[in-house]
Motif scaffolding. Structure first.
Motif, PDB file in Angstrom:
ATOM      1  N   GLU A 131       1.071 -19.665  31.582  1.00 38.91           N
ATOM      2  CA  GLU A 131       1.071 -18.372  32.000  1.00 38.91           C
ATOM      3  C   GLU A 131      -0.338 -17.750  31.281  1.00 38.91           C
ATOM      4  OE1 GLU A 131       4.536 -15.895  30.951  1.00 38.91           O
ATOM      5  OE2 GLU A 131       5.699 -17.708  31.622  1.00 38.91           O
ATOM      6  N   GLU A 132      -1.077 -16.838  31.942  1.00 40.71           N
ATOM      7  CA  GLU A 132      -2.377 -16.245  31.536  1.00 40.71           C
ATOM      8  C   GLU A 132      -1.959 -15.428  30.147  1.00 40.71           C
ATOM      9  OE1 GLU A 132      -3.978 -13.750  34.447  1.00 40.71           O
ATOM     10  OE2 GLU A 132      -3.411 -15.267  35.786  1.00 40.71           O
ATOM     11  N   THR A 133      -1.070 -14.616  30.167  1.00 38.69           N
ATOM     12  CA  THR A 133      -0.535 -13.707  28.850  1.00 38.69           C
ATOM     13  C   THR A 133      -0.136 -14.738  27.825  1.00 38.69           C
ATOM     14  OG1 THR A 133       1.885 -14.109  29.283  1.00 38.69           O
ATOM     15  CG2 THR A 133       0.583 -12.136  30.244  1.00 38.69           C
ATOM     16  N   PHE A 134      -0.006 -16.023  27.794  1.00 38.55           N
ATOM     17  CA  PHE A 134       0.257 -17.003  26.725  1.00 38.55           C
ATOM     18  C   PHE A 134      -1.309 -17.146  26.102  1.00 38.55           C
ATOM     19  CE2 PHE A 134      -0.421 -21.045  24.689  1.00 38.55           C
ATOM     20  CZ  PHE A 134       0.641 -20.968  23.608  1.00 38.55           C
ATOM     21  N   TRP A 135      -2.390 -17.342  26.954  1.00 42.04           N
ATOM     22  CA  TRP A 135      -3.655 -17.850  26.506  1.00 42.04           C
ATOM     23  C   TRP A 135      -4.245 -16.552  26.022  1.00 42.04           C
ATOM     24  CZ3 TRP A 135      -4.184 -22.517  25.713  1.00 42.04           C
ATOM     25  CH2 TRP A 135      -3.408 -23.591  26.512  1.00 42.04           C
ATOM     26  N   ILE A 136      -3.972 -15.314  26.791  1.00 40.04           N
ATOM     27  CA  ILE A 136      -4.699 -14.399  26.071  1.00 40.04           C
ATOM     28  C   ILE A 136      -4.176 -13.913  24.556  1.00 40.04           C
ATOM     29  CG2 ILE A 136      -5.073 -11.666  26.602  1.00 40.04           C
ATOM     30  CD1 ILE A 136      -4.542 -12.289  29.584  1.00 40.04           C
TER      31      ILE A 136
ATOM     32  N   LYS B 168      -6.956 -18.722  19.712  1.00 43.17           N
ATOM     33  CA  LYS B 168      -7.385 -20.033  19.008  1.00 43.17           C
ATOM     34  C   LYS B 168      -6.876 -21.418  20.037  1.00 43.17           C
ATOM     35  CE  LYS B 168      -7.575 -18.106  14.341  1.00 43.17           C
ATOM     36  NZ  LYS B 168      -7.014 -18.369  12.994  1.00 43.17           N
ATOM     37  N   LEU B 169      -5.916 -21.156  20.653  1.00 38.71           N
ATOM     38  CA  LEU B 169      -5.344 -22.340  21.377  1.00 38.71           C
ATOM     39  C   LEU B 169      -6.349 -22.371  22.907  1.00 38.71           C
ATOM     40  CD1 LEU B 169      -1.557 -22.177  20.848  1.00 38.71           C
ATOM     41  CD2 LEU B 169      -3.192 -23.834  20.046  1.00 38.71           C
ATOM     42  N   ALA B 170      -6.759 -21.344  23.193  1.00 45.06           N
ATOM     43  CA  ALA B 170      -7.412 -21.302  24.262  1.00 45.06           C
ATOM     44  C   ALA B 170      -8.846 -21.968  24.144  1.00 45.06           C
ATOM     45  CB  ALA B 170      -7.669 -19.784  24.821  1.00 45.06           C
TER      46      ALA B 170
ATOM     47  N   GLU C 182     -11.022 -32.745  40.390  1.00 45.40           N
ATOM     48  CA  GLU C 182      -9.924 -31.544  40.872  1.00 45.40           C
ATOM     49  C   GLU C 182      -9.489 -30.697  39.408  1.00 45.40           C
ATOM     50  OE1 GLU C 182      -7.447 -35.060  39.890  1.00 45.40           O
ATOM     51  OE2 GLU C 182      -9.245 -34.664  40.851  1.00 45.40           O
ATOM     52  N   LEU C 183      -9.483 -31.616  38.420  1.00 50.03           N
ATOM     53  CA  LEU C 183      -8.841 -30.831  37.149  1.00 50.03           C
ATOM     54  C   LEU C 183     -10.018 -29.776  36.452  1.00 50.03           C
ATOM     55  CD1 LEU C 183      -7.004 -33.756  35.434  1.00 50.03           C
ATOM     56  CD2 LEU C 183      -6.122 -31.624  36.402  1.00 50.03           C
ATOM     57  N   LEU C 184     -11.381 -30.385  36.788  1.00 50.60           N
ATOM     58  CA  LEU C 184     -12.368 -29.479  36.246  1.00 50.60           C
ATOM     59  C   LEU C 184     -12.398 -27.884  37.290  1.00 50.60           C
ATOM     60  CD1 LEU C 184     -15.556 -31.759  35.791  1.00 50.60           C
ATOM     61  CD2 LEU C 184     -14.106 -30.719  33.982  1.00 50.60           C
ATOM     62  N   LYS C 185     -11.992 -28.172  38.317  1.00 54.41           N
ATOM     63  CA  LYS C 185     -11.872 -26.991  39.283  1.00 54.41           C
ATOM     64  C   LYS C 185     -10.795 -26.062  38.839  1.00 54.41           C
ATOM     65  CE  LYS C 185     -13.644 -29.300  43.553  1.00 54.41           C
ATOM     66  NZ  LYS C 185     -13.341 -29.792  44.762  1.00 54.41           N
ATOM     67  N   GLU C 186      -9.720 -26.464  38.504  1.00 52.96           N
ATOM     68  CA  GLU C 186      -8.501 -25.995  37.823  1.00 52.96           C
ATOM     69  C   GLU C 186      -9.102 -25.518  36.471  1.00 52.96           C
ATOM     70  OE1 GLU C 186      -5.400 -25.392  38.803  1.00 52.96           O
ATOM     71  OE2 GLU C 186      -5.474 -26.362  40.486  1.00 52.96           O
ATOM     72  N   TYR C 187      -9.773 -26.035  35.666  1.00 56.10           N
ATOM     73  CA  TYR C 187     -10.447 -25.517  34.488  1.00 56.10           C
ATOM     74  C   TYR C 187     -11.104 -24.233  34.753  1.00 56.10           C
ATOM     75  CZ  TYR C 187     -13.302 -24.951  30.470  1.00 56.10           C
ATOM     76  OH  TYR C 187     -13.794 -24.348  29.203  1.00 56.10           O
ATOM     77  N   LEU C 188     -11.938 -24.434  35.700  1.00 57.43           N
ATOM     78  CA  LEU C 188     -12.874 -23.092  35.858  1.00 57.43           C
ATOM     79  C   LEU C 188     -12.132 -22.133  36.534  1.00 57.43           C
ATOM     80  CD1 LEU C 188     -15.874 -25.179  37.710  1.00 57.43           C
ATOM     81  CD2 LEU C 188     -15.639 -23.975  35.323  1.00 57.43           C
ATOM     82  N   LEU C 189     -11.216 -22.283  37.227  1.00 53.65           N
ATOM     83  CA  LEU C 189     -10.081 -21.033  37.631  1.00 53.65           C
ATOM     84  C   LEU C 189      -9.308 -20.672  36.655  1.00 53.65           C
ATOM     85  CD1 LEU C 189      -8.599 -22.810  40.903  1.00 53.65           C
ATOM     86  CD2 LEU C 189     -10.213 -20.754  40.590  1.00 53.65           C
ATOM     87  N   TRP C 190      -8.907 -21.435  35.736  1.00 54.04           N
ATOM     88  CA  TRP C 190      -8.301 -20.860  34.472  1.00 54.04           C
ATOM     89  C   TRP C 190      -9.106 -20.212  33.470  1.00 54.04           C
ATOM     90  CZ3 TRP C 190      -9.371 -22.230  29.195  1.00 54.04           C
ATOM     91  CH2 TRP C 190      -8.489 -21.893  28.249  1.00 54.04           C
ATOM     92  N   LYS C 191     -10.584 -20.497  33.452  1.00 55.64           N
ATOM     93  CA  LYS C 191     -11.416 -19.570  32.639  1.00 55.64           C
ATOM     94  C   LYS C 191     -11.515 -18.230  33.422  1.00 55.64           C
ATOM     95  CE  LYS C 191     -14.121 -20.758  29.553  1.00 55.64           C
ATOM     96  NZ  LYS C 191     -13.983 -20.475  28.302  1.00 55.64           N
ATOM     97  N   LYS C 192     -11.531 -18.084  34.680  1.00 57.05           N
ATOM     98  CA  LYS C 192     -11.652 -16.770  35.402  1.00 57.05           C
ATOM     99  C   LYS C 192     -10.623 -16.087  35.077  1.00 57.05           C
ATOM    100  CE  LYS C 192     -14.486 -18.069  39.418  1.00 57.05           C
ATOM    101  NZ  LYS C 192     -14.805 -18.030  40.872  1.00 57.05           N
ATOM    102  N   ARG C 193      -9.350 -16.424  35.125  1.00 54.19           N
ATOM    103  CA  ARG C 193      -8.207 -15.583  34.822  1.00 54.19           C
ATOM    104  C   ARG C 193      -8.222 -15.194  33.526  1.00 54.19           C
ATOM    105  NH1 ARG C 193      -5.085 -20.485  36.695  1.00 54.19           N
ATOM    106  NH2 ARG C 193      -4.253 -20.498  34.546  1.00 54.19           N
ATOM    107  N   LEU C 194      -8.727 -15.682  32.708  1.00 55.68           N
ATOM    108  CA  LEU C 194      -8.923 -15.130  31.134  1.00 55.68           C
ATOM    109  C   LEU C 194      -9.879 -14.257  31.210  1.00 55.68           C
ATOM    110  CD1 LEU C 194      -7.754 -18.333  29.069  1.00 55.68           C
ATOM    111  CD2 LEU C 194      -6.429 -16.741  30.502  1.00 55.68           C
TER     112      LEU C 194
END
Length: 78
Positions: free
Chosen positions: A35-40, A44-46, A66-78
């Motif tokens: 969940e995005e809210t967890f990372w927001i 420090k964990l992010a 494919e995991l790098l693509k997931e990471y880049l999407l994760w970064k965008k969401r935050l």
């Protein structure tokens, strides 16, 4: 989440492509899909996750792009 993610990050620091029950790298994928809210609320964990990805960029590029693509999407969401 606040207890499981630190454990997952510890495992990923040993092996960025650690397997859960399904396939190589599935632990990282699940962490990135948390969940995005967890990372927001846990900057420090992010930052720790970002550092793990950065320090393992070459491995991920070669073995799990494919995991790098997931990471880049994760970064965008935050």
């Amino acid at each position: 989440m606040k207890f499981l993610i630190p454990l997952a990050l510890e495992e990923l620091s040993i092996n960025i492509l650690a397997e859960g029950d399904y396939y190589c790298g599935d632990l990282l994928k699940v962490v990135l899909m948390s969940e995005e809210t967890f990372w927001i609320n846990s900057p420090k964990l992010a930052a720790e996750l970002s550092e793990l990805i950065t320090s393992n960029w070459q491995t991920l590029t070669e073995e799990a792009p494919e995991l790098l693509k997931e990471y880049l999407l994760w970064k965008k969401r935050l």
